[in-house]
Design a protein around this motif. Structure first.
Motif, mmCIF file in Angstrom:
data_model
loop_
_atom_site.group_PDB
_atom_site.id
_atom_site.type_symbol
_atom_site.label_atom_id
_atom_site.label_comp_id
_atom_site.label_asym_id
_atom_site.label_seq_id
_atom_site.Cartn_x
_atom_site.Cartn_y
_atom_site.Cartn_z
ATOM 1 N N UNK A 143 8.988 -11.694 6.707
ATOM 2 C CA UNK A 143 8.830 -10.421 7.609
ATOM 3 C C UNK A 143 7.601 -9.567 7.315
ATOM 4 N N UNK A 144 7.386 -8.713 8.246
ATOM 5 C CA UNK A 144 6.246 -7.930 8.023
ATOM 6 C C UNK A 144 6.194 -7.100 6.824
ATOM 7 N N UNK A 145 7.591 -6.735 6.451
ATOM 8 C CA UNK A 145 7.767 -5.772 5.365
ATOM 9 C C UNK A 145 7.571 -6.509 3.883
ATOM 10 N N UNK A 146 7.435 -7.843 3.839
ATOM 11 C CA UNK A 146 6.924 -8.717 2.868
ATOM 12 C C UNK A 146 5.490 -8.499 2.387
ATOM 13 N N UNK A 147 4.830 -7.987 3.362
ATOM 14 C CA UNK A 147 3.335 -7.685 3.096
ATOM 15 C C UNK A 147 2.945 -6.817 1.906
ATOM 16 N N UNK A 148 2.364 -7.394 1.086
ATOM 17 C CA UNK A 148 1.869 -6.916 -0.397
ATOM 18 C C UNK A 148 1.007 -7.637 -0.998
ATOM 19 N N UNK A 149 0.547 -7.089 -2.186
ATOM 20 C CA UNK A 149 -0.221 -8.028 -3.176
ATOM 21 C C UNK A 149 0.914 -8.349 -4.002
ATOM 22 N N UNK A 158 0.855 -1.382 0.054
ATOM 23 C CA UNK A 158 0.007 0.031 0.067
ATOM 24 C C UNK A 158 0.850 1.318 0.019
ATOM 25 N N UNK A 159 0.593 2.069 -0.824
ATOM 26 C CA UNK A 159 1.213 3.440 -1.008
ATOM 27 C C UNK A 159 2.622 3.266 -1.725
ATOM 28 N N UNK A 160 3.146 2.117 -2.130
ATOM 29 C CA UNK A 160 4.356 1.991 -2.801
ATOM 30 C C UNK A 160 4.151 1.657 -4.176
ATOM 31 N N UNK A 161 5.482 1.785 -4.889
ATOM 32 C CA UNK A 161 5.410 1.259 -6.221
ATOM 33 C C UNK A 161 5.645 -0.281 -6.393
ATOM 34 N N UNK A 162 5.102 -0.733 -7.488
ATOM 35 C CA UNK A 162 5.178 -2.348 -7.615
ATOM 36 C C UNK A 162 6.801 -2.386 -7.666
ATOM 37 N N UNK A 163 7.350 -3.520 -7.212
ATOM 38 C CA UNK A 163 8.821 -3.842 -7.308
ATOM 39 C C UNK A 163 8.864 -5.247 -7.648
ATOM 40 N N UNK A 164 10.116 -5.555 -8.042
ATOM 41 C CA UNK A 164 10.417 -6.956 -8.567
ATOM 42 C C UNK A 164 10.949 -7.784 -7.425
#
Length: 126
Positions: A89-95, A41-47
């Motif tokens: 890790x929590x920072x792996x949370x994403x679609x 959320x709020x971030x760009x798509x990343x590889x």
């Protein structure tokens, strides 16, 4: 035309594991390099990771943030690519999205991919 459908997302505690799957339609799956991307959320798509079709699909690429924790693989007989995610890790949370590239010289760039799935949510709680 290639259609991609991701599955396997969900809620997991930090340190846990998930395996994402991406099922592809079409008989030309083996001609495509496959990648995984993610967008928080709020971030760009990343590889996240990619697997080329050259060298029998043995060339793999990973973002530094997931190297050593995530593993990409493919089963051409099942038209499926996987992303094994360990030590989450929590920072792996994403679609998480899978994508197919017919011809690519840079699997790290989302501009190289021709087809995309609809995404699957991964949530890692602390």
């Amino acid at each position: 035309q290639v259609q991609l459908v991701e599955s396997g997302g969900g809620l997991v505690q930090a340190g846990g594991s998930l395996r994402l799957s991406c099922a592809a339609s079409g008989r030309t799956f083996g001609r495509y390099g496959m990648g995984w991307f993610r967008q928080a959320p709020g971030k760009e798509r990343e590889f996240v990771a990619a697997l080329s079709i050259s060298s029998g699909g043995r060339n793999t690429y990973y973002a530094d943030s997931v190297k050593g924790r995530f593993t990409i693989s493919r089963d051409n007989a099942k038209n499926t690519v996987y992303l094994q995610m360990d030590s989450l890790k929590p920072e792996d949370t994403a679609v998480y999205y899978c994508a197919a590239a017919y011809s690519s010289e840079n699997y790290y760039s989302d501009q190289e991919y021709d087809y995309w799935g609809q995404g699957t949510q991964v949530t890692v709680s602390s």
